[in-house]
Design an enzyme around this catalytic site. Structure first.
Site, PDB file in Angstrom:
ATOM      1  CD  GLU A  74      38.523  50.955  32.941  1.00 45.14           C
ATOM      2  OE1 GLU A  74      38.836  51.255  31.780  1.00 45.14           O
ATOM      3  OE2 GLU A  74      38.811  51.638  33.927  1.00 45.14           O
ATOM      4  CG  HIS A  93      40.608  46.468  36.158  1.00 45.39           C
ATOM      5  ND1 HIS A  93      41.830  46.943  36.588  1.00 45.39           N
ATOM      6  CD2 HIS A  93      39.688  47.390  36.545  1.00 45.39           C
ATOM      7  CE1 HIS A  93      41.640  48.103  37.202  1.00 45.39           C
ATOM      8  NE2 HIS A  93      40.356  48.396  37.193  1.00 45.39           N
ATOM      9  CG  HIS A  95      40.572  49.136  41.976  1.00 49.33           C
ATOM     10  ND1 HIS A  95      39.678  50.178  42.193  1.00 49.33           N
ATOM     11  CD2 HIS A  95      40.687  49.027  40.626  1.00 49.33           C
ATOM     12  CE1 HIS A  95      39.271  50.663  41.025  1.00 49.33           C
ATOM     13  NE2 HIS A  95      39.871  49.977  40.053  1.00 49.33           N
ATOM     14  CE1 TYR A 114      59.412  28.147  41.873  1.00 48.72           C
ATOM     15  CE2 TYR A 114      60.766  28.734  43.765  1.00 48.72           C
ATOM     16  CZ  TYR A 114      59.805  27.929  43.186  1.00 48.72           C
ATOM     17  OH  TYR A 114      59.237  26.917  43.902  1.00 48.72           O
ATOM     18  CG  HIS A 155      43.112  52.292  37.920  1.00 48.89           C
ATOM     19  ND1 HIS A 155      42.537  52.768  36.772  1.00 48.89           N
ATOM     20  CD2 HIS A 155      42.215  51.408  38.428  1.00 48.89           C
ATOM     21  CE1 HIS A 155      41.341  52.213  36.601  1.00 48.89           C
ATOM     22  NE2 HIS A 155      41.121  51.381  37.597  1.00 48.89           N
ATOM     23  CE1 TYR A 210      56.329  21.674  41.538  1.00 48.38           C
ATOM     24  CE2 TYR A 210      55.228  23.695  40.878  1.00 48.38           C
ATOM     25  CZ  TYR A 210      55.576  22.786  41.840  1.00 48.38           C
ATOM     26  OH  TYR A 210      55.146  22.985  43.124  1.00 48.38           O
TER      27      TYR A 210
HETATM   28  P1  13P Z   1      33.061  49.405  36.304  1.00 43.73           P
HETATM   29  O1  13P Z   1      32.149  49.128  37.483  1.00 43.73           O
HETATM   30  O2  13P Z   1      32.447  50.363  35.315  1.00 43.73           O
HETATM   31  O3  13P Z   1      33.554  48.132  35.677  1.00 43.73           O
HETATM   32  O4  13P Z   1      34.326  50.172  36.849  1.00 43.73           O
HETATM   33  C1  13P Z   1      35.116  49.638  37.866  1.00 43.73           C
HETATM   34  C2  13P Z   1      36.562  49.944  37.685  1.00 43.73           C
HETATM   35  O5  13P Z   1      37.372  49.319  38.330  1.00 43.73           O
HETATM   36  C3  13P Z   1      37.007  50.959  36.707  1.00 43.73           C
HETATM   37  O6  13P Z   1      38.370  50.883  36.473  1.00 43.73           O
END
Ligand code: 13P
Length: 216
Positions: A74, A93, A95, A114, A155, A210
């Site tokens: 990515e 990023h 999952h 909130y 994803h 805060y």
């Molecule tokens: P990579 O191991 O290449 O970073 O891929 C993992 C991933 O979540 C792709 O969206």
């Protein structure tokens, strides 16, 4: 080895997100920008086992300038964020399970609490494209130009921050918010915050400064 502190910080963030259940196996990637270099996780790296020397260092054009492993698939997404958002210093990023479940179903996660205002209010869902493609990078970056966090259709999720801690905390908050929304929807129809309610929260946050410990 170039940028040892940044490499170690990214590796530690990977291990933390794995320990907290936001990443299993290789399902995510993290980067940090420092000057015109980017430290990024290697493609196929198992998050719970990653260490500093496994990181890859790129220039802002995506050329590898240090490291033994190929960079995350990515790269275009990470570099796209840095190109379009000058204040971004780190991108995460994952999952994460609830965020990913919602990414398969909803068109946005409305602001039902909130704390979600720190995520920009409603959380958008970037259009689907195959992982690792320029199309996915464009879809995600387009949402991140409007909001500091986004789901990615069927994803996962992406957040960014001024620095690595900020990007990681945004991902943790995003998964929490998705969990709250999911559970609320299981119970009934959650109330969505109004604009006036949101503005009042911002006012109190600002007045109280805060989020910092204060003197008694
Ligand atoms: P990579 O191991 O290449 O970073 O891929 C993992 C991933 O979540 C792709 O969206």
């Amino acid at each position: 080895m170039k940028l040892p502190a940044e490499r170690e910080a990214v590796a530690a963030a990977c291990r933390r997100l794995a320990a907290e259940g936001l990443v299993i196996q290789t399902a995510g990637n993290i980067s940090v920008r420092t000057g015109d270099a980017v430290v990024i996780t290697p493609s196929g790296g198992v998050f719970e086992e990653l260490d500093a020397e496994q990181m890859t260092i790129l220039d802002l054009a995506g050329n590898v300038i240090d490291g033994r492993h190929g960079p995350s698939s990515e790269v275009a997404l990470h570099l796209g964020v840095y190109e379009r958002l000058a204040h971004a210093g780190a991108v995460v990023h994952t999952h994460a399970p609830v965020a990913t479940a919602l990414s398969c179903v909803v068109d946005e996660v409305p602001p039902v609490h909130y704390s979600m205002l720190a995520l920009g209010g409603a959380i958008p869902v970037a259009d689907y494209a195959t992982f690792g493609t320029g199309e996915l990078a464009r879809n995600v970056v387009a949402e991140l130009e409007r909001a500091p966090a986004t789901l990615m259709r069927s994803h996962g999720a992406t957040t960014y921050g001024n620095d690595l801690d900020g990007a990681v905390e945004q991902m943790r908050l995003l998964e929490w918010a998705c969990t709250v929304y999911w559970r609320a929807r299981m119970i009934g129809e959650p109330a969505v915050m109004t604009q006036a309610q949101a503005e009042d929260v911002v006012k109190v946050y600002t007045e109280r400064n805060y989020g910092r410990l204060s003197e008694a």
